[in-house]
Design an enzyme around this catalytic site. Sequence first.
Site, PDB file in Angstrom:
ATOM      1  N   SER A 281       6.439 -24.301 -21.959  1.00 37.10           N
ATOM      2  CA  SER A 281       5.091 -24.616 -21.511  1.00 37.10           C
ATOM      3  C   SER A 281       5.098 -26.010 -20.906  1.00 37.10           C
ATOM      4  O   SER A 281       5.831 -26.896 -21.349  1.00 37.10           O
ATOM      5  CB  SER A 281       4.121 -24.566 -22.700  1.00 37.10           C
ATOM      6  OG  SER A 281       2.897 -25.207 -22.395  1.00 37.10           O
ATOM      7  N   ARG A 320      -0.232  11.545  14.906  1.00 36.03           N
ATOM      8  CA  ARG A 320       0.106  10.173  14.502  1.00 36.03           C
ATOM      9  C   ARG A 320      -1.200   9.463  14.243  1.00 36.03           C
ATOM     10  O   ARG A 320      -2.067   9.415  15.124  1.00 36.03           O
ATOM     11  CB  ARG A 320       0.916   9.425  15.563  1.00 36.03           C
ATOM     12  CG  ARG A 320       1.325   8.006  15.087  1.00 36.03           C
ATOM     13  CD  ARG A 320       2.403   7.364  15.947  1.00 36.03           C
ATOM     14  NE  ARG A 320       3.591   8.194  15.954  1.00 36.03           N
ATOM     15  CZ  ARG A 320       3.953   8.967  16.999  1.00 36.03           C
ATOM     16  NH1 ARG A 320       3.252   8.931  18.112  1.00 36.03           N
ATOM     17  NH2 ARG A 320       5.011   9.716  16.923  1.00 36.03           N
TER      18      ARG A 320
END
Length: 446
Positions: A281, A320
Amino acid sequence: MTSESSSCADTGLLDPGREAAGGACETGDAAYLRALLDAEAALTRAQAALGLAPAGAAAAVTAAADPARFDLRSLAARAAGGGNPVIPLAADLTAAVGAEYGPYVHRGATSQDIMDTATMLVAVRALGPVLAGLGRAERALARLAAGHRDTVLPGRTLTQHAVPTTFGLKAAGWRALVLDARDRLTRVRGSLPVQLGGAAGTLAAFQAYGAPDPAALTERYARELDLAAPALPWHTLRTPIADLAGCLAFTAGALGKLAVDVLTLSRTETGEVSEDGGGGSSAMPHKANPVRATLLASAARRAPQLAATLYGCLAAEDERPAGAWHAEWEPLRDLLRLVGGAAGHAAELAEGLRVHPDAMRHNLARTRGLIVSERLTALLTPVLGRARAKELLTELARRAHAEDRPLRELLGEQPELAGLDLDEATDPARYTGFAGPLTDRALERR
């Protein structure tokens, strides 16, 4: 370094999990460029093999398809003009091949043929490290399951102690999920196909150039790239992408189960497992955070949304789509990277996981013996009758809490239970059901 290129680079600053299994290298822009060039060169070779292009063209295109010869930044800048990177790449590759054989570059294909095929190549290559990571995790979890086959700890349901279980069975369950993920990814990886349909999925241009039938060219193309040959062009039939998305999301979730269990069991108040090393930490020197489990849990929460975007792209209009196909690229790459990192972290987590049986025994006693109340109900019913057994255990459970006394002691004060082996009856290790045999059976799976 403060150059423009470095300031725009994606270095993974906000994605600390992605490097663990090599996913970034296998899915980066350079990897996509390589796959796009491989797809283009393979198409020319496939046509040459069928007599649709000169052998010299196959050799020339393959030689020119060297990623080092192409400028990624330039390709990216020009991709916006046509909506995909294949258009500028095909132009650059044609120029690199030269006048004689340049016309055989990209001949008969459409951009989506190359982009989809390259995406399948990237996925196949990226899944190699993923499967390797899963293999490491599976082997480590098998060792944990076998080594702790009979290590008893509290089973928990709805966050509370339920009945005893074993750490071996828990680890065997984690391993089963890893194997499920491995099997699904292996199956999907082997089915990922080339894409070849031409302008609108009819292969019309290839027919015009003399292709004898659709299957011959598609199968040869697939052979050149070691991909599967689809029955139909899949420009708007996005099953391969959806299947891949589902397996990747499942894998992230399966590894997430391991992660959330480790996070819960490694809480300070529980302390039944811990990560090897842990993370520090910035403010609290005493911390050893379960970082690998944290990154796995993060991946499990991100993956479903990425997969949802890919599932949404199944609704692709016409031959498409405008937008649906384009929407797949980044989420799929993110998902491959995410799962690649998760597989590596899962392997490291499983290989280094520390198990603390003393803490498990301590926690088993937290409810003063009430964790075996289900067993006691079964044992006392033939002696006292069902109603009296329930009444007695309910009263003794209340007293155990109120008087802070163990259930074994209170049971010993009951004259009607004289003659019962209360030590055996209240031992959590004697009430793990078939946890041992279930673990053995799970470990038979390879």
